[in-house]
Design an enzyme around this catalytic site. Structure first.
Site, PDB file in Angstrom:
ATOM      1  N   GLY A 184       0.841  -1.202   0.000  1.00 44.70           N
ATOM      2  CA  GLY A 184       0.000   0.000   0.000  1.00 44.70           C
ATOM      3  C   GLY A 184       0.864   1.235   0.000  1.00 44.70           C
ATOM      4  O   GLY A 184       2.038   1.191  -0.366  1.00 44.70           O
ATOM      5  N   ASN A 185       0.296   2.342   0.370  1.00 47.62           N
ATOM      6  CA  ASN A 185       1.079   3.577   0.477  1.00 47.62           C
ATOM      7  C   ASN A 185       0.474   4.462   1.555  1.00 47.62           C
ATOM      8  O   ASN A 185      -0.541   4.109   2.148  1.00 47.62           O
ATOM      9  CB  ASN A 185       1.160   4.286  -0.879  1.00 47.62           C
ATOM     10  CG  ASN A 185      -0.211   4.650  -1.398  1.00 47.62           C
ATOM     11  OD1 ASN A 185      -0.879   5.499  -0.847  1.00 47.62           O
ATOM     12  ND2 ASN A 185      -0.648   3.955  -2.444  1.00 47.62           N
TER      13      ASN A 185
END
Ligand code: CTP
Length: 400
Positions: free
Chosen positions: A206-207
């Protein structure tokens, strides 16, 4: 804060237990930058005393029709927006019937503008045909309703009749104060937040996107009257509660499907989501054990949602891209993305700069248009950045 700056909001408080939430509403309107005056009915004063509202607004609270011969005319004229919260079944019935027997009802009847009403009452009172008919009549007269919501009511009951929360009422007041707008009735699609690409059943790539920027764009477009679809990846920042059509997704794939469905009659698309660029080529069932000796994860590119949306969006649809670039050369790189993806505008930010980036409330952006012209804005709240972006996108709407 737009659109509350230097505006005047008249708040009518009638007699319901939800009146305690109106104190918070008044505080929020003041914080947003408007002046507030309060009319408190005699039943309202049984739930929350005038001192509370006086303390919040720094002004005397209006309670009696007889404190000044023209008060009921002046208060209505003074206001840029009028809200009644809570609006009881009684106030609703009186207003629908044109009855004016106290300061609030008289002011509402005499006011040059229609009010925003936040009904609050017991479910059976709300569902009673008399109340339903009154509410229809009030809408015919041009009044706007917000709520009621479903949930816990006084005496442990549950059902329709709860006053909506102050932040929702605040958003509706904002929409009234915004006035006429080219966005009214237009379909606007916003993507927001990160995407999570599963490695196995418990892990993902993810981020750090919080979704704040996309949520702010969605809220600003809604406030300008647009019919907003917010497609959001997993975000700990709640979606703006006034937006009814929120589609929660997890992966880039799911976001692409949701986007495809929402695009059909879109006038503008704001791609604020930080879509993952890569995803694991294989998602393992269950949990990959440490003892498996896994040394690397094979990845493949995620679909480019913006490029796909460009080809599927209706003609004339304004496409706004967002770019995260770190350090030097950001503007050139963003220009390249704008061109490659066929966007009309690209909003660039560098999260490594102070006051910009993922976890903070502020941002510093550069907005680049299709001619390549770049405009760098000073640091401001993401909610303010959202309005700057919408102002520029608005100029690109067909018909300008
Ligand atoms: N975007 C997209 N689909 C992706 C990746 C990005 O639609 N798979 C969109 C983003 O929502 C954003 C714009 O493309 O509006 C630019 O995103 P960014 O991550 O900065 O650009 P990338 O194309 O991913 O380029 P790079 O990773 O090389 O910076």
């Amino acid at each position: 804060m737009r659109p509350f700056d230097e505006k005047r909001v008249l708040v009518g408080v009638s007699g319901g237990i939800a009146a305690y939430k109106t104190a918070e509403l008044v505080r929020r309107i003041l914080q947003a930058g408007s002046e507030v005056q309060v009319i408190l009915t005699s039943s309202g004063a049984r739930f929350v005393g005038p001192t509370t509202f006086e303390g919040l607004t720094g002004r005397p609270v209006h309670q009696s029709l007889w404190d000044g011969a023209l008060q009921h005319i002046e208060l209505g004229r003074w206001a840029d927006a009028i809200v009644v919260a809570p609006a009881t079944a009684n106030i609703i019935a009186k207003l629908a019937g044109g009855i004016a027997d106290d300061l609030l009802t008289t002011t509402l009847l005499a006011a040059p503008r229609r009010a925003l009403l936040a009904p609050a009452m017991n479910t059976r009172m709300f569902e009673h045909p008399a109340t339903q008919r009154n509410l229809e009549t009030l809408q015919e007269y041009g009044h706007e309703l917000v709520g009621p919501a479903f949930g816990g009511l006084a005496e442990g009951e549950e059902g329709w009749g709860r006053m909506v929360e102050p932040d929702v009422i605040l958003a509706y007041i904002g929409r009234q104060l915004e006035g006429e707008s080219r966005w009214r009735g237009m379909r606007v699609v916003v993507t927001s937040g990160p995407t999570w690409e599963p490695v196995d059943s418990v892990r993902f790539i993810g981020n750090r996107s919080s979704g704040r920027m996309g949520h702010a764009v969605a809220a600003a477009a809604w406030r300008r009257g647009a019919d907003v679809v917010l497609i959001t990846g997993p975000s700990h920042v709640p979606a703006p509660p006034e937006i009814a059509d929120v589609r929660s997704v997890e992966t880039a794939e799911e976001m692409g499907v949701a986007l495809g469905e929402a695009l059909a009659d879109a006038s503008a698309v704001f791609m604020a989501a930080a879509v993952a660029d890569f995803r694991p080529s294989v998602t393992e069932e269950g949990k990959i054990r440490r003892s498996s000796g896994l040394a690397s994860i094979a990845v493949e590119p995620c679909p480019d949602l913006l490029a796909a949306a460009r080809t599927r969006a209706p003609e004339g649809c304004v496409m706004v891209a967002f770019a995260v670039e770190l350090g030097e050369g950001g503007v050139d790189s963003a220009r390249g993305k704008l061109e490659a993806k066929g966007a009309d505008l690209i909003v660039l930010n560098d999260p490594s700069e102070p006051g910009a980036g993922f976890e903070v409330e502020t941002n510093r952006v550069t907005i680049i248009d299709a001619s390549g012209a770049a405009e760098t804005l000073p640091q401001m709240l993401k909610t303010e950045v959202a309005d700057e972006i919408l102002d520029r996108a608005e100029r690109l709407l067909p018909g300008e």
